[in-house]
Design a protein around this motif. Structure first.
Motif, PDB file in Angstrom:
ATOM      1  N   UNK A  10       0.813  -1.214   0.000  1.00 18.78           N
ATOM      2  CA  UNK A  10       0.000   0.000   0.000  1.00 18.78           C
ATOM      3  C   UNK A  10       0.848   1.267   0.000  1.00 18.78           C
ATOM      4  N   UNK A  11       2.114   1.166   0.358  1.00 16.45           N
ATOM      5  CA  UNK A  11       3.004   2.322   0.384  1.00 16.45           C
ATOM      6  C   UNK A  11       3.679   2.571  -0.966  1.00 16.45           C
ATOM      7  N   UNK A  12       3.489   1.654  -1.918  1.00 19.31           N
ATOM      8  CA  UNK A  12       4.139   1.782  -3.221  1.00 19.31           C
ATOM      9  C   UNK A  12       3.335   2.672  -4.155  1.00 19.31           C
ATOM     10  N   UNK A  13       4.042   3.366  -5.032  1.00 19.24           N
ATOM     11  CA  UNK A  13       3.400   4.136  -6.079  1.00 19.24           C
ATOM     12  C   UNK A  13       3.132   3.224  -7.271  1.00 19.24           C
ATOM     13  N   UNK A  14       2.276   3.702  -8.189  1.00 18.35           N
ATOM     14  CA  UNK A  14       1.844   2.901  -9.330  1.00 18.35           C
ATOM     15  C   UNK A  14       3.022   2.328 -10.115  1.00 18.35           C
ATOM     16  N   UNK A 107      -0.936  13.165 -11.182  1.00 17.20           N
ATOM     17  CA  UNK A 107      -1.278  14.021 -10.051  1.00 17.20           C
ATOM     18  C   UNK A 107      -1.613  15.460 -10.447  1.00 17.20           C
ATOM     19  N   UNK A 108      -1.011  15.954 -11.525  1.00 14.83           N
ATOM     20  CA  UNK A 108      -1.273  17.340 -11.909  1.00 14.83           C
ATOM     21  C   UNK A 108      -2.341  17.425 -12.990  1.00 14.83           C
ATOM     22  N   UNK A 109      -2.808  16.293 -13.495  1.00 17.67           N
ATOM     23  CA  UNK A 109      -3.835  16.201 -14.541  1.00 17.67           C
ATOM     24  C   UNK A 109      -3.544  17.090 -15.751  1.00 17.67           C
ATOM     25  N   UNK A 110      -2.289  17.149 -16.165  1.00 15.96           N
ATOM     26  CA  UNK A 110      -1.942  17.855 -17.384  1.00 15.96           C
ATOM     27  C   UNK A 110      -2.489  17.044 -18.560  1.00 15.96           C
ATOM     28  N   UNK A 111      -3.156  17.682 -19.489  1.00 15.53           N
ATOM     29  CA  UNK A 111      -3.754  16.983 -20.615  1.00 15.53           C
ATOM     30  C   UNK A 111      -2.675  16.277 -21.445  1.00 15.53           C
ATOM     31  N   UNK A 112      -3.032  15.102 -21.968  1.00 13.53           N
ATOM     32  CA  UNK A 112      -2.137  14.364 -22.840  1.00 13.53           C
ATOM     33  C   UNK A 112      -1.968  15.139 -24.134  1.00 13.53           C
TER      34      UNK A 112
END
Length: 113
Positions: A10-14, A107-112
């Motif tokens: 649970x402490x790991x990032x994707x 995390x910043x939701x910058x558009x693709x």
């Protein structure tokens, strides 16, 4: 019986979870599946939630995923999904949906691009 729950993952990032999954030789389609749980089906049906409207949204989700995969973008988009809006089609109707975001920028939701 006294048991203790240990959740080291649970402490790991994707990206770290994917690295671990690759080391365990999990299939690529499992490693690169988009986040789950994502927005639930009923949350993405705006307005009255009915079986027929959920069926429409499920069908739309299939089309969205097929098109993203066909474009070769599935593994670079963090999350994508359909939203069923409560609008009636007319000559001037406009709808919008969430913008897919790249994996690096989730995390910043910058558009693709």
């Amino acid at each position: 019986m006294a048991l203790k729950l240990i959740e080291p993952l649970r402490e790991l990032f994707k990206d770290e979870v994917r690295e671990l999954g690759a080391a365990l030789e999990l299939p690529r389609h499992v490693l690169w599946r988009q986040p789950f749980p994502g927005p639930g089906l009923a949350v993405r049906v705006l307005g009255e939630v009915t079986r027929p409207r959920c069926d429409v949204l499920r069908a739309a989700d299939v089309i969205i995923e097929e098109e993203i995969r066909a474009a070769g973008l599935y593994e670079s988009i963090w999350q994508s999904f359909g939203v069923l809006l409560p609008v009636q089609p007319s000559a001037s109707w406009v709808t919008s949906a969430p913008t897919p975001t790249c994996s690096r920028c989730a995390p910043c939701t910058r558009a693709t691009e």
